[in-house]
Design an enzyme around this catalytic site. Structure first.
Site, PDB file in Angstrom:
ATOM      1  CG  HIS A  24      -0.420  19.315  -6.616  1.00 14.62           C
ATOM      2  ND1 HIS A  24      -0.773  19.069  -5.324  1.00 14.62           N
ATOM      3  CD2 HIS A  24      -0.226  18.103  -7.175  1.00 14.62           C
ATOM      4  CE1 HIS A  24      -0.781  17.769  -5.110  1.00 14.62           C
ATOM      5  NE2 HIS A  24      -0.453  17.159  -6.205  1.00 14.62           N
ATOM      6  CG  HIS A  78       0.553   8.307 -10.906  1.00 15.49           C
ATOM      7  ND1 HIS A  78      -0.701   8.631 -11.347  1.00 15.49           N
ATOM      8  CD2 HIS A  78       0.807   9.153  -9.850  1.00 15.49           C
ATOM      9  CE1 HIS A  78      -1.196   9.620 -10.606  1.00 15.49           C
ATOM     10  NE2 HIS A  78      -0.298   9.954  -9.708  1.00 15.49           N
ATOM     11  CD  GLU A  80      -0.564  14.268  -9.635  1.00 15.56           C
ATOM     12  OE1 GLU A  80      -0.649  13.247  -8.938  1.00 15.56           O
ATOM     13  OE2 GLU A  80      -0.867  15.408  -9.212  1.00 15.56           O
ATOM     14  CG  ASP A  82       4.219  14.152  -9.622  1.00 14.11           C
ATOM     15  OD1 ASP A  82       3.191  13.906 -10.280  1.00 14.11           O
ATOM     16  OD2 ASP A  82       4.368  13.765  -8.449  1.00 14.11           O
ATOM     17  CG  HIS A 146      -2.682  10.615  -6.120  1.00 14.95           C
ATOM     18  ND1 HIS A 146      -2.014  11.580  -6.826  1.00 14.95           N
ATOM     19  CD2 HIS A 146      -3.655  11.275  -5.455  1.00 14.95           C
ATOM     20  CE1 HIS A 146      -2.533  12.755  -6.606  1.00 14.95           C
ATOM     21  NE2 HIS A 146      -3.523  12.613  -5.788  1.00 14.95           N
ATOM     22  CG  ASP A 165       1.787   9.494  -6.225  1.00 16.24           C
ATOM     23  OD1 ASP A 165       2.936   9.893  -6.469  1.00 16.24           O
ATOM     24  OD2 ASP A 165       0.771  10.001  -6.713  1.00 16.24           O
ATOM     25  CE1 TYR A 197       3.523  12.160  -1.797  1.00 18.84           C
ATOM     26  CE2 TYR A 197       2.050  10.303  -1.503  1.00 18.84           C
ATOM     27  CZ  TYR A 197       2.745  11.166  -2.335  1.00 18.84           C
ATOM     28  OH  TYR A 197       2.625  11.041  -3.691  1.00 18.84           O
ATOM     29  CG  HIS A 230       6.840  11.662  -4.626  1.00 15.41           C
ATOM     30  ND1 HIS A 230       7.314  12.661  -5.445  1.00 15.41           N
ATOM     31  CD2 HIS A 230       5.585  11.398  -5.057  1.00 15.41           C
ATOM     32  CE1 HIS A 230       6.381  12.990  -6.330  1.00 15.41           C
ATOM     33  NE2 HIS A 230       5.327  12.236  -6.126  1.00 15.41           N
TER      34      HIS A 230
HETATM   35 FE1  FEO Z   1       0.020  11.458  -7.973  1.00 17.51          FE
HETATM   36 FE2  FEO Z   1       3.421  11.994  -7.384  1.00 17.51          FE
HETATM   37  O1  FEO Z   1       1.765  12.086  -8.281  1.00 17.51           O
END
Ligand code: FEO
Length: 417
Positions: A24, A78, A80, A82, A146, A165, A197, A230
């Site tokens: 993104h 979360h 989002e 991903d 996040h 995240d 990050y 991640h």
């Molecule tokens: Fe806030 Fe890895 O997404």
């Protein structure tokens, strides 16, 4: 990639994305991973899903551990894309009455992405718990770390924090744990990816992060592993991850300077050299970044690591150079703090870039060294001398600002044993 048992009966069932280079808008030269976890207990529980592009890998991984029709709970830490993008398809292979645990904001967001009318969703808040059998899951809301919906899940009985995240990194690796990572002796690459990050994703939320770590400390929970959504799982050094976050949330930075510039006919570029020499002669390290030759996310990371930042821009049509404007708008959104700023640049006749930059610094509320320095057309010997002195003076002021900070706080962390 095979599944990995990270704790007794708790499996990493995620996917490694070796090829992604644009996340993104965030340049990811080392790829990333989408980590999610499967808890095999009396009530089988899936925590998060993978990015939708990797759904087949994620489902194959789940199936290699358990028949998905036996899954009882899904925790969505979360929403989002991903991490939740594959949820709708996952819901097709799990029992229709599976219970989804998420925050209130998580459910509201889920309702925007999917038709949730037939889903059994329970909203949770900090301190709520569910027992899966041997393990107990405790939920910790982490709004804005996040997104507003975000939470973490602490697995009691495993001393495991599933942190979504937070504490993650965008790196694709064969290793899953910090102690397997090739650079684990020095942690350099892993630490750099963690800073990268934080700088690009979490920089605006330092105060919230600091408060949340304090809140978790007061809960008295013991953490010996942090598994983010991640990158690498912190098995050997979870305290390092928390210490780094405390450092960054406290706005700690290195006593060094980064020069971020762009140039049209090399005049602004030529100004960087005497400025850099002045900085070096004051004993500070200096990194120089030409913006159009460097990914934006790298420039943001280098900015964040440094106590001082000089921005160099030529004037184009009485305005700042477009690539510098893009960087500054991006930086403004990240709401940085406690970095000393100054500006320099060349111009032909009217000028304007340096003034534009100072207006922007003030809008972001960053401390500044004024005035900036501007040179018409190209550097002459006296301009070089002025630039050199400008660099020296800036370095002295950076040292003064740095003296107000106490330095790394990683040893302060009491969360991990
Ligand atoms: Fe806030 Fe890895 O997404």
């Amino acid at each position: 990639m095979n599944v990995i048992e990270i704790k007794p009966n708790i499996f990493w069932v995620g996917a490694v994305d070796w090829a992604v280079r644009d996340f993104h808008g965030y340049v990811t030269p080392s790829g990333t991973t989408y980590n999610n976890y499967l808890i095999l207990d009396e009530e089988i529980t899936l925590v998060d899903t993978v990015k939708h592009d990797f759904l087949d890998v994620g489902i194959a991984n789940i199936k290699s551990v358990v028949d998905p029709s036996k899954i009882k709970n899904i925790v969505i830490n979360h929403i989002e894309n991903d991490h939740m993008g594959a949820l709708e398809r996952v819901m097709e292979i799990v029992p229709h009455d599976v219970t989804i645990y998420t925050t209130k904001r998580g459910m509201e967001g889920m309702d925007r992405f999917f038709d949730i009318s037939k889903w059994n969703i329970k909203t949770v808040k900090t301190g709520d718990e569910i027992t899966t059998g041997k393990y107990k899951l405790r939920f910790i809301e982490t709004p804005m770390i996040h997104w507003p919906d975000s939470m973490m899940t602490y697995v009691e009985g495993a001393k495991l924090l599933l942190s979504q995240d937070a504490f993650g990194q965008h790196i694709a690796t064969a290793a899953r744990f910090d102690d397997e990572f090739i650079d684990c002796a020095s942690l350099t690459e892993l630490e750099d990816a963690t800073v990268d990050y934080y700088a690009n994703i979490l920089m605006p939320f330092g105060a919230l992060i600091k408060a949340k770590i304090g809140e978790i400390q007061k809960m008295g929970i013991e953490i010996d592993m942090i598994a983010p959504d991640h990158g690498i799982i912190w098995r050997k050094n979870p305290e390092r991850a928390i210490g780094m976050y405390l450092d960054m949330a406290n706005n700690n930075a290195k006593e060094r300077i980064v020069i971020i510039y762009d140039t049209m006919w090399h005049s602004t570029e030529h100004m960087t050299l005497p400025i850099m020499r002045g900085i070096r002669d004051e004993g500070l390290d200096c990194k120089v970044i030409k913006l159009r030759a460097t990914p934006m996310s790298v420039a943001i990371k280098e900015f964040w690591k440094s106590r001082g930042c000089l921005i160099g821009s030529p004037t184009l049509n009485n305005e700042v150079f477009p690539s510098i404007a893009e960087f500054m708008v991006h930086l403004a959104g990240l709401r940085p703090k406690e970095r000393l700023m100054a500006a320099f640049g060349s111009y032909g006749w009217g000028g304007g870039a340096v003034n534009w930059l100072y207006e922007m610094f003030k809008k972001i509320k960053l401390p500044v060294m004024e005035p900036g320095i501007a040179v018409q057309y190209r550097l002459k010997a006296d301009d070089e001398k002025k630039c050199y002195e400008y660099g020296r003076n800036f370095a002295r002021q950076v040292k003064e600002l740095q003296s107000k900070f106490s330095g790394p706080s990683s040893k302060m962390c009491k969360l991990c044993k």
